[in-house]
Design a protein around this motif. Structure first.
Motif, PDB file in Angstrom:
ATOM      1  N   LEU A 128      40.024  41.789  34.671  1.00 34.88           N
ATOM      2  CA  LEU A 128      38.962  40.735  35.316  1.00 34.88           C
ATOM      3  C   LEU A 128      37.730  40.939  34.338  1.00 34.88           C
ATOM      4  O   LEU A 128      37.260  41.916  33.876  1.00 34.88           O
ATOM      5  N   THR A 129      37.262  39.634  34.172  1.00 40.57           N
ATOM      6  CA  THR A 129      36.100  39.652  33.063  1.00 40.57           C
ATOM      7  C   THR A 129      34.890  40.037  33.738  1.00 40.57           C
ATOM      8  O   THR A 129      33.726  40.055  33.056  1.00 40.57           O
ATOM      9  N   THR A 130      34.775  40.068  35.161  1.00 41.41           N
ATOM     10  CA  THR A 130      33.623  40.428  35.758  1.00 41.41           C
ATOM     11  C   THR A 130      33.570  42.146  36.027  1.00 41.41           C
ATOM     12  O   THR A 130      34.510  42.796  36.414  1.00 41.41           O
TER      13      THR A 130
ATOM     14  N   ALA B 102      38.564  42.530  44.060  1.00 40.96           N
ATOM     15  CA  ALA B 102      39.828  42.516  43.170  1.00 40.96           C
ATOM     16  C   ALA B 102      40.657  41.844  43.944  1.00 40.96           C
ATOM     17  O   ALA B 102      41.578  41.154  43.264  1.00 40.96           O
TER      18      ALA B 102
ATOM     19  N   ASN C  27      42.110  43.834  28.269  1.00 43.76           N
ATOM     20  CA  ASN C  27      41.368  42.573  28.105  1.00 43.76           C
ATOM     21  C   ASN C  27      41.588  41.973  26.574  1.00 43.76           C
ATOM     22  O   ASN C  27      41.774  40.621  26.744  1.00 43.76           O
TER      23      ASN C  27
ATOM     24  N   VAL D  98      46.193  42.515  39.187  1.00 46.16           N
ATOM     25  CA  VAL D  98      44.856  42.874  39.784  1.00 46.16           C
ATOM     26  C   VAL D  98      45.177  43.344  41.401  1.00 46.16           C
ATOM     27  O   VAL D  98      44.718  44.101  41.578  1.00 46.16           O
TER      28      VAL D  98
ATOM     29  N   LEU E 203      40.453  38.378  44.536  1.00 42.74           N
ATOM     30  CA  LEU E 203      40.635  37.534  43.353  1.00 42.74           C
ATOM     31  C   LEU E 203      41.974  37.355  42.628  1.00 42.74           C
ATOM     32  O   LEU E 203      42.667  36.380  42.129  1.00 42.74           O
ATOM     33  N   GLY E 204      43.049  38.575  42.766  1.00 42.00           N
ATOM     34  CA  GLY E 204      44.183  38.500  42.435  1.00 42.00           C
ATOM     35  C   GLY E 204      44.978  37.629  43.274  1.00 42.00           C
ATOM     36  O   GLY E 204      45.830  37.145  42.865  1.00 42.00           O
TER      37      GLY E 204
ATOM     38  N   ARG F  58      41.826  46.040  37.802  1.00 40.76           N
ATOM     39  CA  ARG F  58      40.710  45.445  38.052  1.00 40.76           C
ATOM     40  C   ARG F  58      39.873  45.400  36.607  1.00 40.76           C
ATOM     41  O   ARG F  58      39.112  44.425  36.291  1.00 40.76           O
TER      42      ARG F  58
ATOM     43  N   TYR G 243      35.162  35.172  45.569  1.00 39.29           N
ATOM     44  CA  TYR G 243      34.211  35.899  45.165  1.00 39.29           C
ATOM     45  C   TYR G 243      33.072  36.023  46.139  1.00 39.29           C
ATOM     46  O   TYR G 243      32.127  36.903  46.050  1.00 39.29           O
TER      47      TYR G 243
END
Length: 164
Positions: free
Chosen positions: A104-106, A114, A49, A95, A117-118, A101, A163
């Motif tokens: 990701l900020t989630t 994931a 991060n 990701v 989202l990737g 994973r 999501y």
């Protein structure tokens, strides 16, 4: 103070803040880790991060420097869209295919979400190439803005669907 000066100052403030937060989140036991969902003991997740936050901050500082040194607008725009496209697609690839994973900020994202989202991030990177192509091919500012807004809208829908 002109609008460009205010914009440059904002980019410096935001970029500097992101770099400081990235560096402050590196020490073990940092409270900042919890802000973006990383366990206090997860050094690898904190480093990942911090790289994303620090890289984003450095990008904003470089953009502010380019504006301050009056680099031609088309060159700045092409560089910004190019870096954003490559960075977003790379993040999505990491990701989706490397199961990173923690980038990701989630917090606590399932493997399947994931992957979605990737994939959405990879498509977003590809969509950022549309305004970049417009810049490189000499499109008008309104055409470039339209391409950027269209890419943003489609990316928003892709991320929302990922999501689900």
């Amino acid at each position: 103070m002109t609008g460009a000066d205010i914009g440059t100052a904002f980019l410096v403030a935001l970029g500097g803040t992101l770099v400081i937060v990235a560096l402050a989140s590196l020490p073990a036991g940092s409270r900042l880790r919890r802000l973006y969902g990383v366990d206090d003991r997860d050094d690898a997740g904190a480093r990942a991060n911090a790289v994303v936050l620090g890289g984003t901050g450095a990008f904003l500082l470089a953009l502010a420097a380019a504006i301050a040194f009056e680099v031609p607008e088309r060159l700045v725009a092409a560089g910004a869209f190019g870096v954003a496209a490559v960075g977003t697609a790379t993040l999505g690839w990491l990701v989706r295919y490397r199961d990173r994973r923690e980038l990701l900020t989630t917090p606590d994202v399932s493997r399947e979400r994931a992957r979605r989202l990737g994939g959405a991030a990879m498509w977003t990177g590809a969509l950022l190439c549309l305004p970049l192509a417009g810049i490189l091919l000499g499109a008008t500012e309104s055409e470039i803005a339209g391409a950027a807004l269209g890419a943003t809208a489609v990316a928003g829908v892709l991320i929302a669907l990922a999501y689900r």
